[in-house]
Scaffold this motif. Structure first.
Motif, PDB file in Angstrom:
ATOM      1  N   ASP A 193       0.842  -1.032   0.066  1.00 25.18           N
ATOM      2  CA  ASP A 193      -0.018  -0.141   0.011  1.00 25.18           C
ATOM      3  C   ASP A 193       0.820   1.391   0.210  1.00 25.18           C
ATOM      4  O   ASP A 193       0.335   2.174  -0.393  1.00 25.18           O
ATOM      5  CB  ASP A 193      -0.898  -0.078   1.293  1.00 25.18           C
ATOM      6  CG  ASP A 193      -1.747   1.134   1.411  1.00 25.18           C
ATOM      7  OD1 ASP A 193      -2.441   1.343   0.243  1.00 25.18           O
ATOM      8  OD2 ASP A 193      -1.722   2.053   2.378  1.00 25.18           O
ATOM      9  N   VAL A 271     -11.009  -0.287  -0.833  1.00 22.95           N
ATOM     10  CA  VAL A 271      -9.643  -0.160  -0.656  1.00 22.95           C
ATOM     11  C   VAL A 271      -9.665   0.377   0.789  1.00 22.95           C
ATOM     12  O   VAL A 271     -10.394   1.082   1.248  1.00 22.95           O
ATOM     13  CB  VAL A 271      -8.691   0.788  -1.511  1.00 22.95           C
ATOM     14  CG1 VAL A 271      -8.806  -0.026  -2.801  1.00 22.95           C
ATOM     15  CG2 VAL A 271      -9.544   2.158  -1.764  1.00 22.95           C
ATOM     16  N   ALA A 276      -5.162   5.492  -0.915  1.00 20.68           N
ATOM     17  CA  ALA A 276      -5.516   5.201  -2.276  1.00 20.68           C
ATOM     18  C   ALA A 276      -6.132   6.453  -3.133  1.00 20.68           C
ATOM     19  O   ALA A 276      -5.703   6.796  -4.161  1.00 20.68           O
ATOM     20  CB  ALA A 276      -6.493   4.059  -2.477  1.00 20.68           C
ATOM     21  N   ARG A 312      -3.883  -2.451  -4.002  1.00 18.81           N
ATOM     22  CA  ARG A 312      -4.371  -2.135  -2.844  1.00 18.81           C
ATOM     23  C   ARG A 312      -5.763  -2.883  -2.344  1.00 18.81           C
ATOM     24  O   ARG A 312      -6.442  -2.736  -1.623  1.00 18.81           O
ATOM     25  CB  ARG A 312      -4.749  -0.593  -2.777  1.00 18.81           C
ATOM     26  CG  ARG A 312      -3.613   0.186  -2.616  1.00 18.81           C
ATOM     27  CD  ARG A 312      -4.002   1.616  -2.642  1.00 18.81           C
ATOM     28  NE  ARG A 312      -2.815   2.502  -2.222  1.00 18.81           N
ATOM     29  CZ  ARG A 312      -1.794   2.929  -3.173  1.00 18.81           C
ATOM     30  NH1 ARG A 312      -1.854   2.978  -4.302  1.00 18.81           N
ATOM     31  NH2 ARG A 312      -0.793   3.443  -2.568  1.00 18.81           N
TER      32      ARG A 312
END
Length: 665
Positions: A193, A271, A276, A312
């Motif tokens: 991530d 996500v 993100a 992600r």
């Protein structure tokens, strides 16, 4: 020899675009390139450095400070007034897999701090990469604490070294690029991530394109300078386009409607967290600048989401990264601002025309053959339950659960991990030792204590503490290590009952997930019919082990002796290759031995080959009438005997509570 030109690389448009966008806006967070070996990942990354503009740096500054805006906290500063400067190309710094933490983030010279009372900071690779590129090949093989340090610096734009109460910080803004081969193991989801963008690359299956790749590579090797000269103009043009996009970037607008689309897309893909959304927004702005626009459009968001979201979406190490193009299009369409449309006709309902034809945006219903679009449902290869029967029955694993923890006996000195006790570089301090025994970070209090009695003899006159090398003491720390977990799985006909094999595969899958979390290497030996095979050589790729386990067929006799002998052979060979990593053998069987003459006697003899190996026998026998053969095997192996129903951590807790309450009564 000049590097391979960037514009000479054939194909891979997504990787090319991701690298360019990260160069335009380093705040995107870098690029993770995933792909099989031999796909020119490293070649393209090294070629990118030649496209970056040169930078002005202050003379004598080891941290590449910009003379126009020097870092006020620079350890070599302050750089006041019109400091002398020079121009140099942007650097490409490569971080080797075996680099130590001090080499990466820098270190403080503790001996000088004690003796002279000065802070002597030696910069590391993060300082060298400031205002350039930091390239980490095989990033998935780095220790997790190094990956954490890299990603923290990339996100914060600063690197900090804190040691024995002394703290030094410096600017570290760079484009972070990592490459990895998923076959060699995955990064943890929380580390994935932290990378801004990710790209999957694979070699082309088009013969014409492969011919072009080989022709260009051979031409480059025959005359590197001449080949680079052929592409100098195209590389220079691309470099100018990148600089133009960098100049345009600050003026690109991100309107509220575009932000709403980004939020809608990230929410639709479920996500975790907000990183993100932020990365997608930054990437969309960079793409708009690359396209020469001063405002973010839907197309910019589409491109950004394709690069920022796939990695992600992973919920566990066995999930494959990726996103659905149809879901992305639908999310973008749902987030479009409402616009006045034509008046409703007589056949139009409140939701628009009654049209279920192609292009209406509706999802096709699941077909009788499987999932949407007629694709087979996951877990039913070929759309048929039970899998391929030509090589035996195949039963899929169920959902993994939290498994009981098993440890290797004793204290090791292996790779850093989370399973067994070991002497490591971190962890709790359990003692000190002199410099002749161990090198590393000195233990401050023990070093001062060792040097103190000698100060009068050394003529100390009130200045700093006078320290000699024999005075240095180093901490002895106990932490946790990762082990080699070798699964030896019985796949014979006695295990072939569908309900039992499903339970077995679920338990082994859960133990694989536990091995992933504890930073272990894993291997898989299976035995059925008349022999045993190494289904998966020892690797850190637990998802590869999970894939092999899921496809494992059952049937035939039970060659238990052959399975144990193959496990002994694998452990012997791996002990030569990686002697510091201690093994844990998990034998998954009901204990039957039915293949060949004297099968039981040979199995007992084979158990002797595993003397001294920490072992666990996972007993798969079920039903009211039990023979207890797995318990007998555990006795011969000197192993723990664990029934299949007690592999889950919750089940173990229940057993302990029941026994404790029984004693209390």
């Amino acid at each position: 020899m000049k590097p391979y030109p960037f514009t000479a690389v054939v194909g891979m448009p997504d990787l090319r675009l991701a690298l360019v966008l990260s160069s335009i806006s380093p705040a995107v967070g870098g690029v993770l390139v995933r792909g099989e070996k031999g796909t020119a990942k490293s070649t393209m990354v090294r070629a990118l450095a030649g496209l970056l503009p040169s930078v002005d740096v202050v003379d004598g500054c080891r941290f590449s400070c910009d003379p126009e805006s020097p870092d006020p906290g620079c350890p070599d500063g302050p750089h006041e007034g019109a400091a002398a400067a020079h121009r140099r190309p942007a650097r490409l710094v490569e971080l080797p897999v075996g680099a130590a933490e001090d080499r990466v983030i820098g270190s403080l010279n503790l001996e000088r701090a004690l003796a002279e009372g000065v802070t002597d900071y030696q910069p590391g690779l993060l300082a060298a990469a400031h205002r350039g590129l930091l390239y980490v090949d095989e990033v998935n093989l780095l220790h997790d604490h190094l990956v954490d340090a890299l990603l923290d610096a990339a996100a914060m734009g600063r690197a900090t070294v804190e040691r024995e109460g002394v703290s030094v910080s410096h600017a570290a803004r760079f484009v972070l690029i990592g490459t990895m081969n998923p076959e060699e193991g995955e990064l943890r989801p929380q580390l994935l991530d932290r990378f801004g963008l990710t790209v999957e690359v694979a070699s082309s299956r088009d013969p014409e394109q492969r011919v072009q790749v080989v022709r260009r590579r051979l031409a480059y090797e025959a005359d590197p300078d001449g080949f680079a000269a052929e592409y100098a103009a195209s590389d220079a043009e691309l470099a100018e386009d990148i600089q133009a996009a960098q100049r345009l970037l600050p003026s690109v607008k991100l309107p509220d409607d575009a932000l709403r689309q980004i939020a809608e897309v990230c929410a639709s893909f479920e996500v975790d967290g907000m990183r993100a959304d932020i990365v997608t927004a930054r990437t969309a702005v960079a793409h708009a600048a690359w396209a020469g626009r001063d405002e973010v459009s839907t197309e910019d968001i589409r491109v950004a989401a394709r690069l920022a979201l796939p990695h992600r979406r992973r919920r566990n190490p066995f999930d494959a990264p990726g996103i659905s193009e149809e879901q992305l299009d639908q999310a973008l369409q749902d987030a479009q601002p409402d616009e006045p449309g034509p008046p409703e006709g007589p056949d139009d309902g409140p939701d628009g025309p009654d049209d279920d034809g192609p292009g209406s945006g509706s999802t096709p219903p699941p077909s009788a053959e499987g999932g949407p679009g007629g694709e087979p449902r996951q877990g039913d290869p070929g759309g048929q339950p039970g899998g391929d029967r030509r090589h035996g029955m195949v039963e899929r694993a169920g959902k993994a659960f939290r498994a009981r923890a098993f440890e290797v006996k004793g204290t090791g000195e292996g790779e850093r991990g989370r399973r067994s006790r070991a002497i490591t570089d971190n962890g709790r301090t359990i003692g000190v030792q002199p410099s002749s025994v161990r090198e590393g970070r000195p233990h401050l209090v023990a070093t001062v204590r060792a040097a103190a009695p000698h100060q009068r003899a050394r003529g100390r006159d009130g200045g700093g503490l006078r320290v000699r090398k024999p005075d240095l003491r180093f901490a002895r720390r106990e932490g946790r290590e990762g082990n080699l977990v070798l699964f030896c799985v019985d796949a014979s006909g006695s295990m072939g009952a569908r309900a039992r094999m499903r339970e077995v595969k679920t338990a082994v899958l859960s133990l694989l997930l536990d091995a992933y979390q504890r930073r272990d290497k894993v291997g898989l030996v299976t035995f059925r019919g008349t022999g045993a095979e190494l289904a998966l050589p020892p690797t850190i790729s637990v998802d590869a082990a999970a894939s092999r386990l899921d496809e494992l067929p059952t049937g035939g006799r039970t060659p238990l002796a052959e399975g144990l002998m193959e496990a002994a052979r694998v452990l012997r060979v791996e002990g030569i290759r990686d002697p510091r990593r201690r093994p844990l053998l998990i034998v998954v069987t009901d204990g039957r031995a039915t293949s060949g003459a004297d099968a039981v006697a040979r199995a007992r003899a084979a158990a002797g080959l595993l003397d001294g190996v920490t072992s666990v026998v996972m007993d798969c026998e079920s039903g009211k009438m039990r023979l207890g053969l797995a318990a007998d095997l555990a006795t011969h192996l000197g192993a723990d005997h664990v029934p299949l129903t007690e592999v889950a951590a919750d089940a173990l807790t229940g057993v302990v509570r029941a026994r404790t309450s029984g004693r209390a009564a």
